[in-house]
Design an enzyme around this catalytic site. Structure first.
Site, PDB file in Angstrom:
ATOM      1  N   ASP A  16     -15.105  72.483 -13.363  1.00 40.72           N
ATOM      2  CA  ASP A  16     -13.672  72.159 -13.423  1.00 40.72           C
ATOM      3  C   ASP A  16     -13.205  72.483 -14.547  1.00 40.72           C
ATOM      4  O   ASP A  16     -13.756  72.441 -15.742  1.00 40.72           O
ATOM      5  CB  ASP A  16     -13.609  70.585 -12.699  1.00 40.72           C
ATOM      6  N   ASP A  18      -9.451  70.793 -16.119  1.00 49.96           N
ATOM      7  CA  ASP A  18      -8.715  69.592 -16.825  1.00 49.96           C
ATOM      8  C   ASP A  18      -9.833  68.039 -16.430  1.00 49.96           C
ATOM      9  O   ASP A  18     -10.134  67.877 -15.316  1.00 49.96           O
ATOM     10  CB  ASP A  18      -7.544  69.187 -16.000  1.00 49.96           C
ATOM     11  N   ASP A 191     -14.843  66.101 -12.576  1.00 51.19           N
ATOM     12  CA  ASP A 191     -14.452  64.761 -13.089  1.00 51.19           C
ATOM     13  C   ASP A 191     -13.711  64.012 -11.890  1.00 51.19           C
ATOM     14  O   ASP A 191     -13.603  62.946 -12.143  1.00 51.19           O
ATOM     15  CB  ASP A 191     -13.729  64.599 -14.280  1.00 51.19           C
TER      16      ASP A 191
END
Length: 251
Positions: A16, A18, A191
């Site tokens: 991922d 961000d 995240d």
């Protein structure tokens, strides 16, 4: 949580963006990739590690942030996907005119909210106004009800209307069917709750899922934040380059 396995060449690493490779910014347009990130990823590629970015951002934004590096990438949670040969695959993009209008009208009434229009999706950010989450949820539920084939995806301080057939788990599985990724053990680093489908996909295939930061997760491994991810990647590069040097000397 388990200790991360020792990294090795011949793997496929999915990231991922961000909150994983870069810290989360107050708004999506204010993200600042750390210096040296692209060169670090390039070094990994040279060590026979197949790299992919799987993100809610459009492909064009990832390319701009990682330039001159251009990786295989799934953007907008898999709505658009560039494979290892550079070919673009897109799910059918719905007409979101009414949904965008409704969300923009809310943002006009509540200037602390932000509407982000993407290829085939639209996101409503409330990071600057967390107290408005119930109102945002109500609005997104209303637009989803009149948008066939679309679902609302919950992320960190954001709600996104996207095609139901696109998610990060499906995107990862699509990559793993390509020749470059076959026979490679998949790793996935993410995240957000939007990464849970990918965590499950790689673990079902015998891979490694790494949750970045706090929160409940299906992932069996964890790193504390983007800084820890980059530190781990730096150590991985050092280890793999050392192994490569030893292998070269042996021949």
């Amino acid at each position: 949580m388990n200790e991360l396995p020792t990294p090795s060449s011949g793997a496929a690493w999915f990231f991922d963006f961000d909150g994983t490779l870069v810290p989360i910014a107050p708004s999506p347009d204010r993200v600042a990739p750390p210096a040296g990130l692209s060169s670090l990823l390039s070094r990994l590629q040279s060590l026979d590690v197949a790299l992919v970015v799987v993100t809610g951002r459009p492909l064009a934004e990832i390319d701009a942030y990682l330039a001159p590096l251009q990786l295989p990438c799934a953007g907008v949670h898999g709505v658009e996907r560039r494979d290892a040969n550079g070919r673009l695959h897109c799910v059918q993009r719905p007409d979101l005119t009414e949904a965008v209008s409704a969300i923009q009208a809310l943002c006009h009434r509540e200037p602390s909210l932000r509407c982000e229009v993407k290829p085939g999706a639209v996101a409503l950010h409330f990071r600057q106004a967390p107290q408005l989450q119930p109102l945002c949820e109500e609005t997104m539920a209303d637009v989803a009800a009149v948008s066939p084939g679309m679902v609302v995806l919950r992320g960190k301080m954001v709600l996104e209307l996207k095609p139901a057939i696109a998610d990060k788990g499906r995107a990862v599985r699509a990559f793993l069917e390509e020749p470059l990724f076959q026979q490679r053990r998949p790793w996935y680093f993410g995240d957000d709750v939007t990464d849970e489908a990918a965590f499950q996909a790689v673990q079902d295939l015998g891979g490694v899922a790494v949750k970045i930061g706090d929160g409940e997760t299906a992932a069996m491994h964890r790193l504390s934040g983007p800084e820890a991810v980059r530190a781990w990647l730096g150590d991985a590069v050092t280890l793999l380059e050392h192994r490569h040097a030893i292998g070269s000397e042996a021949h």
